[in-house]
Every structure is written in structure tokens, then in C-alpha cells.
Design a protein around this motif. Structure first.
Motif, PDB file in Angstrom:
ATOM      1  N   LEU A 291      49.657 -11.251  65.511  1.00  0.00           N
ATOM      2  CA  LEU A 291      49.571 -11.184  64.376  1.00  0.00           C
ATOM      3  C   LEU A 291      51.075 -10.942  63.451  1.00  0.00           C
ATOM      4  O   LEU A 291      51.733  -9.706  63.782  1.00  0.00           O
ATOM      5  N   SER A 292      51.544 -11.586  62.571  1.00  0.00           N
ATOM      6  CA  SER A 292      52.814 -11.323  61.759  1.00  0.00           C
ATOM      7  C   SER A 292      52.299 -10.080  60.888  1.00  0.00           C
ATOM      8  O   SER A 292      51.156  -9.744  60.613  1.00  0.00           O
ATOM      9  N   PRO A 293      53.225  -9.394  60.461  1.00  0.00           N
ATOM     10  CA  PRO A 293      52.690  -8.172  59.435  1.00  0.00           C
ATOM     11  C   PRO A 293      51.906  -8.591  58.064  1.00  0.00           C
ATOM     12  O   PRO A 293      50.963  -7.993  57.816  1.00  0.00           O
ATOM     13  N   ARG A 294      52.178  -9.993  57.719  1.00  0.00           N
ATOM     14  CA  ARG A 294      51.602 -10.298  56.650  1.00  0.00           C
ATOM     15  C   ARG A 294      50.225 -10.646  56.809  1.00  0.00           C
ATOM     16  O   ARG A 294      49.093 -10.355  56.256  1.00  0.00           O
TER      17      ARG A 294
ATOM     18  N   VAL B 289      40.803  -7.647  53.701  1.00  0.00           N
ATOM     19  CA  VAL B 289      39.583  -8.258  54.175  1.00  0.00           C
ATOM     20  C   VAL B 289      38.697  -7.256  54.671  1.00  0.00           C
ATOM     21  O   VAL B 289      37.441  -7.167  54.147  1.00  0.00           O
ATOM     22  N   LEU B 290      39.045  -6.339  55.566  1.00  0.00           N
ATOM     23  CA  LEU B 290      37.907  -5.272  56.182  1.00  0.00           C
ATOM     24  C   LEU B 290      37.661  -4.348  55.187  1.00  0.00           C
ATOM     25  O   LEU B 290      36.767  -3.866  55.164  1.00  0.00           O
ATOM     26  N   ALA B 291      38.628  -3.973  54.351  1.00  0.00           N
ATOM     27  CA  ALA B 291      38.546  -2.866  53.392  1.00  0.00           C
ATOM     28  C   ALA B 291      37.669  -3.186  52.445  1.00  0.00           C
ATOM     29  O   ALA B 291      36.603  -2.720  52.035  1.00  0.00           O
ATOM     30  N   VAL B 292      37.747  -4.518  52.117  1.00  0.00           N
ATOM     31  CA  VAL B 292      36.703  -5.085  50.821  1.00  0.00           C
ATOM     32  C   VAL B 292      35.382  -5.136  51.569  1.00  0.00           C
ATOM     33  O   VAL B 292      34.440  -4.854  50.600  1.00  0.00           O
ATOM     34  N   MET B 293      35.114  -5.599  52.644  1.00  0.00           N
ATOM     35  CA  MET B 293      34.010  -5.804  53.451  1.00  0.00           C
ATOM     36  C   MET B 293      33.345  -4.258  53.531  1.00  0.00           C
ATOM     37  O   MET B 293      32.205  -4.268  53.267  1.00  0.00           O
ATOM     38  N   GLY B 294      34.215  -3.368  53.733  1.00  0.00           N
ATOM     39  CA  GLY B 294      33.459  -2.076  53.974  1.00  0.00           C
ATOM     40  C   GLY B 294      33.233  -1.379  52.656  1.00  0.00           C
ATOM     41  O   GLY B 294      32.462  -0.296  52.918  1.00  0.00           O
ATOM     42  N   ALA B 295      33.793  -1.848  51.544  1.00  0.00           N
ATOM     43  CA  ALA B 295      33.566  -1.116  50.358  1.00  0.00           C
ATOM     44  C   ALA B 295      32.108  -1.205  49.871  1.00  0.00           C
ATOM     45  O   ALA B 295      31.365  -1.761  50.031  1.00  0.00           O
TER      46      ALA B 295
ATOM     47  N   ARG C 207      48.159  -7.400  57.241  1.00  0.00           N
ATOM     48  CA  ARG C 207      47.796  -6.747  55.976  1.00  0.00           C
ATOM     49  C   ARG C 207      46.513  -7.632  55.332  1.00  0.00           C
ATOM     50  O   ARG C 207      45.773  -6.894  54.818  1.00  0.00           O
ATOM     51  N   TRP C 208      46.548  -8.891  55.468  1.00  0.00           N
ATOM     52  CA  TRP C 208      45.441  -9.595  54.841  1.00  0.00           C
ATOM     53  C   TRP C 208      44.153  -9.128  55.696  1.00  0.00           C
ATOM     54  O   TRP C 208      43.120  -9.003  54.916  1.00  0.00           O
ATOM     55  N   ILE C 209      44.172  -9.155  56.911  1.00  0.00           N
ATOM     56  CA  ILE C 209      43.105  -8.661  57.592  1.00  0.00           C
ATOM     57  C   ILE C 209      42.550  -7.322  57.200  1.00  0.00           C
ATOM     58  O   ILE C 209      41.412  -7.101  57.078  1.00  0.00           O
ATOM     59  N   MET C 210      43.439  -6.439  56.961  1.00  0.00           N
ATOM     60  CA  MET C 210      42.900  -4.987  56.512  1.00  0.00           C
ATOM     61  C   MET C 210      42.439  -4.935  55.057  1.00  0.00           C
ATOM     62  O   MET C 210      41.526  -4.382  54.921  1.00  0.00           O
TER      63      MET C 210
ATOM     64  N   ALA D 214      30.429 -14.628  58.698  1.00  0.00           N
ATOM     65  CA  ALA D 214      30.676 -16.097  58.801  1.00  0.00           C
ATOM     66  C   ALA D 214      31.959 -16.314  58.163  1.00  0.00           C
ATOM     67  O   ALA D 214      32.756 -17.049  58.873  1.00  0.00           O
ATOM     68  N   THR D 215      32.246 -15.761  57.233  1.00  0.00           N
ATOM     69  CA  THR D 215      33.743 -15.762  56.529  1.00  0.00           C
ATOM     70  C   THR D 215      34.651 -15.266  57.446  1.00  0.00           C
ATOM     71  O   THR D 215      35.910 -16.055  57.785  1.00  0.00           O
ATOM     72  N   SER D 216      34.593 -14.269  58.154  1.00  0.00           N
ATOM     73  CA  SER D 216      35.559 -13.823  58.953  1.00  0.00           C
ATOM     74  C   SER D 216      35.609 -14.628  60.337  1.00  0.00           C
ATOM     75  O   SER D 216      36.825 -14.852  60.698  1.00  0.00           O
ATOM     76  N   LEU D 217      34.520 -15.201  60.818  1.00  0.00           N
ATOM     77  CA  LEU D 217      34.546 -16.154  61.704  1.00  0.00           C
ATOM     78  C   LEU D 217      35.142 -17.562  61.519  1.00  0.00           C
ATOM     79  O   LEU D 217      35.881 -17.780  62.317  1.00  0.00           O
ATOM     80  N   ILE D 218      35.084 -17.902  60.112  1.00  0.00           N
ATOM     81  CA  ILE D 218      35.855 -19.108  59.859  1.00  0.00           C
ATOM     82  C   ILE D 218      37.362 -18.882  59.855  1.00  0.00           C
ATOM     83  O   ILE D 218      37.962 -19.737  60.297  1.00  0.00           O
ATOM     84  N   GLY D 219      37.766 -17.379  59.324  1.00  0.00           N
ATOM     85  CA  GLY D 219      39.121 -17.242  59.468  1.00  0.00           C
ATOM     86  C   GLY D 219      39.559 -17.362  61.008  1.00  0.00           C
ATOM     87  O   GLY D 219      40.805 -17.452  61.270  1.00  0.00           O
ATOM     88  N   ALA D 220      38.684 -16.794  61.860  1.00  0.00           N
ATOM     89  CA  ALA D 220      39.201 -16.815  63.249  1.00  0.00           C
ATOM     90  C   ALA D 220      39.229 -18.166  63.996  1.00  0.00           C
ATOM     91  O   ALA D 220      39.853 -18.396  65.131  1.00  0.00           O
TER      92      ALA D 220
END
Length: 125
Positions: free
Chosen positions: A108-111, A119-125, A114-117, A17-23
Motif C-alpha cells: 500500500l502507498s501511504p495514501r 474507512v476503518l475509523a468511520v466503520m468503528g465509530a 491513510r484511506w483504509i485507516m 460489502a463495501t470493504s470487499l468491493i474495495g478489495a
């Protein structure tokens, strides 16, 4: 008392849901037509929720209470009902993002990347 394991299923739904809100910023068309969104969710999720309720009530499967909070609507845990909202919604968001072409394409801008990466890394941890 709530242990971390009992939050597993709920945290999955919160992460989706959080990633969807970001979308939302990338799929305004989807959100503007909220009636279509809600009816689409009902059409897709409704039969599966009914089937899930019948199968659970008949004992074909069950939900391990160790991985849920114990809150239920009928025979289904709240987390299972959230699953039937977050997953189809995620598919609709992905569809909207993928169907864009030309000037509407998501860049996407580089910034942002980076934020998406992160978030994905934290979600996968």
C-alpha cells in the motif's frame, strides 16, 4: 417508518460489502473465477442458512425486529441472509490477500493506507 436502530444489521453487511468491493483491485484472481466464488459461497453458506431457518422456525432463537428492517425471506430477515454472503466472501478475500507472496504481495502507498485507516475509523465509530 425506519428508525436508525432497525438499520444496524443491514449497515453491518453494507460495511463489510463495501470493504470487499474495495478489495476487488487487490484480488482480481478471486473475481475472475466467479463460478468458483459462487459455488464456494453456496457450499459454505447453504448448510448454515438451512440450519438457521430450521432453528428459527423451531423457536430456538429469533431476530429482534428493532434491529432489522422487517423484510424476510421465509423465516429469516434479509440481513441474516446477507450475513451468510458477506462473511464467507470476506474470508475468501482475506485468504487471497494473505496467500500472495513475492512480487504479487500487496503493498500500500501511504495514501492508500491513510484511506483504509479513515474507512476503518468511520466503520468503528
Amino acid at each position: 417508518r425506519v428508525c436508525m436502530a432497525s438499520l444496524t444489521y443491514l449497515l453491518f453487511n453494507v460495511a463489510v460489502a463495501t470493504s470487499l468491493i474495495g478489495a476487488v483491485m487487490w484480488t482480481p484472481r478471486l473475481w475472475r473465477n466467479w463460478r468458483g466464488l459462487v459455488s464456494g459461497l453456496a457450499i459454505v453458506s447453504g448448510p448454515f442458512i438451512i440450519w438457521d431457518m430450521l432453528a428459527t422456525a423451531a423457536g430456538h432463537w429469533r431476530f429482534n425486529p428493532m434491529y432489522t428492517l422487517g423484510w424476510q425471506l421465509g423465516v429469516l430477515p434479509v440481513e441474516e441472509l446477507l450475513f451468510f454472503v458477506t462473511v464467507p466472501l470476506g474470508c475468501m478475500v482475506a485468504w487471497e490477500l494473505l496467500r500472495r507472496t513475492g512480487a504479487e504481495a500487496v503493498v500500500l502507498s501511504p495514501r492508500q493506507a491513510r484511506w483504509i485507516m479513515v474507512v476503518l475509523a468511520v466503520m468503528g465509530a
